[in-house]
Design an enzyme around this catalytic site. Structure first.
Site, PDB file in Angstrom:
ATOM      1  N   HIS A  63       0.821  -1.217   0.000  1.00  0.00           N
ATOM      2  CA  HIS A  63       0.000   0.000   0.000  1.00  0.00           C
ATOM      3  C   HIS A  63       0.852   1.263   0.000  1.00  0.00           C
ATOM      4  O   HIS A  63       1.937   1.310   0.582  1.00  0.00           O
ATOM      5  CB  HIS A  63      -1.029  -0.003   1.134  1.00  0.00           C
ATOM      6  CG  HIS A  63      -0.481   0.107   2.524  1.00  0.00           C
ATOM      7  ND1 HIS A  63      -0.270   1.315   3.141  1.00  0.00           N
ATOM      8  CD2 HIS A  63      -0.139  -0.838   3.423  1.00  0.00           C
ATOM      9  CE1 HIS A  63       0.179   1.099   4.367  1.00  0.00           C
ATOM     10  NE2 HIS A  63       0.271  -0.198   4.573  1.00  0.00           N
ATOM     11  N   ASP A 172       5.982   1.945   6.863  1.00  0.00           N
ATOM     12  CA  ASP A 172       4.719   1.231   6.642  1.00  0.00           C
ATOM     13  C   ASP A 172       3.938   2.023   5.592  1.00  0.00           C
ATOM     14  O   ASP A 172       3.332   3.036   5.916  1.00  0.00           O
ATOM     15  CB  ASP A 172       3.970   1.138   7.969  1.00  0.00           C
ATOM     16  CG  ASP A 172       2.569   0.574   7.821  1.00  0.00           C
ATOM     17  OD1 ASP A 172       2.249   0.037   6.759  1.00  0.00           O
ATOM     18  OD2 ASP A 172       1.791   0.706   8.778  1.00  0.00           O
ATOM     19  N   GLU A 200      -5.195   1.793   2.499  1.00  0.00           N
ATOM     20  CA  GLU A 200      -5.138   0.608   3.363  1.00  0.00           C
ATOM     21  C   GLU A 200      -5.466   0.997   4.796  1.00  0.00           C
ATOM     22  O   GLU A 200      -6.184   0.287   5.502  1.00  0.00           O
ATOM     23  CB  GLU A 200      -3.737  -0.028   3.294  1.00  0.00           C
ATOM     24  CG  GLU A 200      -3.645  -1.412   3.949  1.00  0.00           C
ATOM     25  CD  GLU A 200      -3.215  -1.399   5.411  1.00  0.00           C
ATOM     26  OE1 GLU A 200      -3.288  -2.453   6.052  1.00  0.00           O
ATOM     27  OE2 GLU A 200      -2.820  -0.327   5.926  1.00  0.00           O
ATOM     28  N   GLU A 201      -4.943   2.147   5.220  1.00  0.00           N
ATOM     29  CA  GLU A 201      -5.043   2.539   6.632  1.00  0.00           C
ATOM     30  C   GLU A 201      -6.463   2.948   7.040  1.00  0.00           C
ATOM     31  O   GLU A 201      -6.733   3.150   8.217  1.00  0.00           O
ATOM     32  CB  GLU A 201      -4.058   3.685   6.941  1.00  0.00           C
ATOM     33  CG  GLU A 201      -2.593   3.371   6.646  1.00  0.00           C
ATOM     34  CD  GLU A 201      -1.966   2.359   7.605  1.00  0.00           C
ATOM     35  OE1 GLU A 201      -2.666   1.871   8.511  1.00  0.00           O
ATOM     36  OE2 GLU A 201      -0.773   2.049   7.420  1.00  0.00           O
ATOM     37  N   HIS A 311       3.245   3.134  12.749  1.00  0.00           N
ATOM     38  CA  HIS A 311       2.282   4.234  12.850  1.00  0.00           C
ATOM     39  C   HIS A 311       2.795   5.360  13.742  1.00  0.00           C
ATOM     40  O   HIS A 311       2.053   5.914  14.551  1.00  0.00           O
ATOM     41  CB  HIS A 311       0.916   3.739  13.362  1.00  0.00           C
ATOM     42  CG  HIS A 311       0.261   2.788  12.399  1.00  0.00           C
ATOM     43  ND1 HIS A 311      -1.009   2.325  12.572  1.00  0.00           N
ATOM     44  CD2 HIS A 311       0.704   2.245  11.251  1.00  0.00           C
ATOM     45  CE1 HIS A 311      -1.319   1.513  11.567  1.00  0.00           C
ATOM     46  NE2 HIS A 311      -0.287   1.450  10.759  1.00  0.00           N
TER      47      HIS A 311
END
Lengths: 339, 340
Positions: A63, A172, A200-201, A311
């Site tokens: 992603h 990420d 995606e998140e 994150h």
């Protein structure tokens, strides 16, 4: 690992829904023979011819989006209210951020500890009380620079440190993007299909649409996953560890991976001497959660780089683990092509 | 404002956690040497004796503390993580996933640990104690122990930079802002004869003010003005708790401070049209003025403060106009005393 490319990919902002800058960099670095298509949601679908046609269409995916915030309101005192995307608030409290496409510097402010009771000094303030300060003296001054809907990125330049470690925001999943970007540069035995997904998140939204249009027989998600190998955390709660190699999961919060595929990936790793580990806790999730439910069902595996402080503005991962993920992804992909 | 922004940026790029102020002392000395003969005392205080022409008048000491809050390495774990304690009143809430520099046998990049949400047991508001945090420097236990002697200091890493308008952000504005204001004041006084002027860039304010106590004793000036930061208005604070950024310099009023001195500062601010506010404190000021006042046989003290947001974090914010106003009022005060 091409660290110059990783630096380029991590330097730009790609908060969910505003992944354009990441996609532009990927497009600029793809080999000329790759065919590209950007779908209606912004997913970048890349196909490249290999030496032979595969028996099965395999979708490889990483992603493009990253955690961040969206500006929701500008207060009369010039402060920006925001909605956080995919983040624990302690990770951005008291940190520098970059607002909007021009990456205006701002900070997520806090009340000085001197003015707080002992209790409050040990409490992360409630989300609705938080604000971003860009230095504007009032609403009018702020409105000249920012508008609601602007994305806010965490700031944290990519840097190497320690013994083969990298830190930065958005590892990420720019580490996954980089891995597939590098794979696409190679002369490959089969035709390849890679999807760089959006959103995606915020609930695997890009992957859902992309899996429908690609209609693969198998899928491999290349990701980063939480490593909690920290002092005072022991046993299963560590989930996985830096330096332990590629992470192959049998289950996470979004997917139960086909056990036969999980075992064959583990066997491939053992056969080729690739360091591999699994997650000792059912935690996290990734695009596999959407892909495996696409159409009539898609057997899917996730292969991840273990990453501390996921994150946050300072994700930490090890280059050796990335290399293990790269090697194993290649083998699993070839295996799926011929199944 | 560009000049004071440049001074601030140069001062904030170097470290000086309490008791290890050397790098900050060196950076400040480079500016101070342009106007003063510079010495360092046994506690690490930087002393500057202004060398321009001298008039009569009182011997004035201008103080700003050099040190900044930070962390100190207390142990290295077998896995190579660093355990730390606070040097000064560190805000534990902002430390998760904060980039830092560990000042070991060489400067090392590190990241403060952050426990992932799956282990937070649904309580996002829990803030770990500093002793439960660790610094991740990416090395094995053996390498980490070799590279990081116990007692090494750790600073939060944020490049100083300008925000919108006249606002400025950085990690050690408390109290490089005070140091910068005194340096700027000395530039305003360039070429003028003044009363005997001593500058004190003091060590260890954040851990109790021992630097100022010792230098106050050894310098024994006729009067002293401490320059520090105070609370800037921000969401969540009552108007009486903090001063708006951009309101000017804050003139301290407190039993600890000399009433005559505070009054004279106000009169001068009015005649020179320098923006200011009165900052009233019921007792001790929480600055070096508390220590200077009772040093030796006692020193009448004044206090000027610069409003600062997010004090004791890596994202402190000030308004450059307030720094400039503070520097101007200091210069006006020195000129005033030099004329008498």
């Amino acid at each position: 690992m091409n660290s110059d490319w990783l630096r380029k990919l991590c330097a730009v902002g790609g908060v969910s829904g505003q992944e354009d800058a990441v996609r532009d960099i990927l497009l600029s670095l793809l080999p000329p023979e790759a065919e590209t298509q950007t779908d209606g949601l912004g997913n970048l679908i890349v196909r490249k011819k290999g030496a032979a046609r595969p028996k099965n269409t395999v979708m490889l995916c990483a992603h493009m989006d990253e955690v961040g915030m969206l500006v929701t309101y500008i207060s009369s005192d010039g402060m920006l209210k925001f909605s956080a995307i995919g983040m624990d608030r302690k990770a951005y409290l008291g940190k520098r951020v970059a607002v909007g496409c021009q990456a205006l510097p701002g900070v997520v402010g806090v009340t000085p500890v001197h003015l707080l009771s002992d209790d409050k000094q040990k409490t992360i303030p409630a989300a609705h009380t938080l604000y971003i300060d860009i230095g504007a003296a009032d609403r009018e001054a702020a409105e000249a620079l920012v508008q609601p809907g602007d994305a806010v990125q965490l700031t944290g330049d990519l840097a190497s440190f320690g013994d083969g470690c990298w830190k930065g925001k958005a590892l990420d999943d720019r580490m996954g993007c980089l891995l597939l970007l590098e794979l696409l540069q190679e002369d490959l035995p089969y035709d390849i299909c890679v999807v760089f997904t959006v959103q995606e998140e915020v609930g695997l939204r890009g992957a859902k649409a992309a899996a429908f249009s690609v209609d693969p027989a198998y899928a491999v998600v290349v990701e980063t996953t939480t490593a909690a190998d920290l002092p005072d955390i022991s046993g299963a709660e560590r989930v996985c560890r830096l330096g332990g190699g590629a992470v192959v999961s049998f289950m996470d919060k979004g997917t139960i991976y086909p056990f036969a595929l999980y075992r064959s990936a583990m066997a491939l790793a053992a056969q080729h001497g690739i360091p591999v580990q699994t997650k000792s806790l059912v935690a996290g999730g990734n695009d596999a959660g959407a892909i495996h439910q696409s159409r009539g069902g898609v057997p899917t595996l996730a292969i991840s780089v273990p990453c501390r402080y996921l994150h946050s503005p300072a994700c930490v991962a090890k280059e050796a683990d990335w290399a293990a993920v790269a090697a194993l992804t290649r083998l699993v992909w070839e295996d799926f092509c011929q199944q | 404002m560009d000049r004071i922004a440049d001074i601030l940026a140069a001062l904030c790029r170097v470290e000086g956690v309490s008791g290890a102020e050397d790098a900050a002392a060196e950076a400040a000395s480079i500016f101070l040497e342009q106007s003063s003969a510079v010495q360092t005392d046994r506690l690490g205080n930087v002393l500057g004796f202004r060398t321009g022409g001298q008039t009569g008048g009182p011997r004035i000491l201008l103080d700003a503390h050099l040190d900044q809050i930070g962390l100190i390495v207390t142990a290295v774990t077998e896995e190579g993580f660093l355990r730390v304690g606070a040097c000064g009143h560190m805000d534990a809430r902002v430390l998760a996933a904060q980039e830092v520099i560990v000042h070991g046998s060489q400067p090392l990049l590190g990241v403060i640990s952050s426990v992932p949400p799956h282990l937070a047991k649904g309580d996002e508001s829990a803030c770990p104690d500093i002793r439960d945090l660790c610094v991740d420097i990416g090395f094995s236990g053996e390498r980490a122990a070799a590279l990081v002697p116990l007692g090494s200091r750790v600073t939060l890493l944020t490049d100083p930079m300008r925000l919108a308008a006249r606002r400025f952000t950085g990690a050690a504005l408390d109290n490089r802002a005070g140091v910068a204001a005194i340096l700027r004041c000395l530039e305003f006084l360039d070429g003028e004869a003044t009363c005997p002027l001593t500058v004190l860039f003091s060590a260890q304010e954040e851990t109790g003010g021992s630097g100022a106590a010792a230098a106050g004793f050894s310098m024994a000036p006729d009067e002293a003005i401490a320059v520090d930061v105070s609370f800037g208005q921000a969401p969540g604070l009552a108007p009486e708790e903090a001063a708006p950024l951009g309101c000017g310099t804050l003139i301290g009023w407190s039993p600890v401070l000399s009433r005559d001195l505070s009054l004279r500062l106000e009169e001068l601010a009015q005649t020179e049209r320098i923006p200011f506010r009165r900052e009233v404190m019921g007792g001790r000021t929480g600055t070096n003025a508390d220590r200077l006042q009772v040093a030796g046989t006692g020193i009448p003290c004044g206090l000027l403060s610069i409003p600062l947001r997010n004090m004791h974090t890596g994202i402190e914010v000030l308004d450059l106009a307030d720094s400039e106003a503070t520097a101007k009022l200091l210069a006006a005060y020195v000129r005033d005393k030099s004329r008498r």
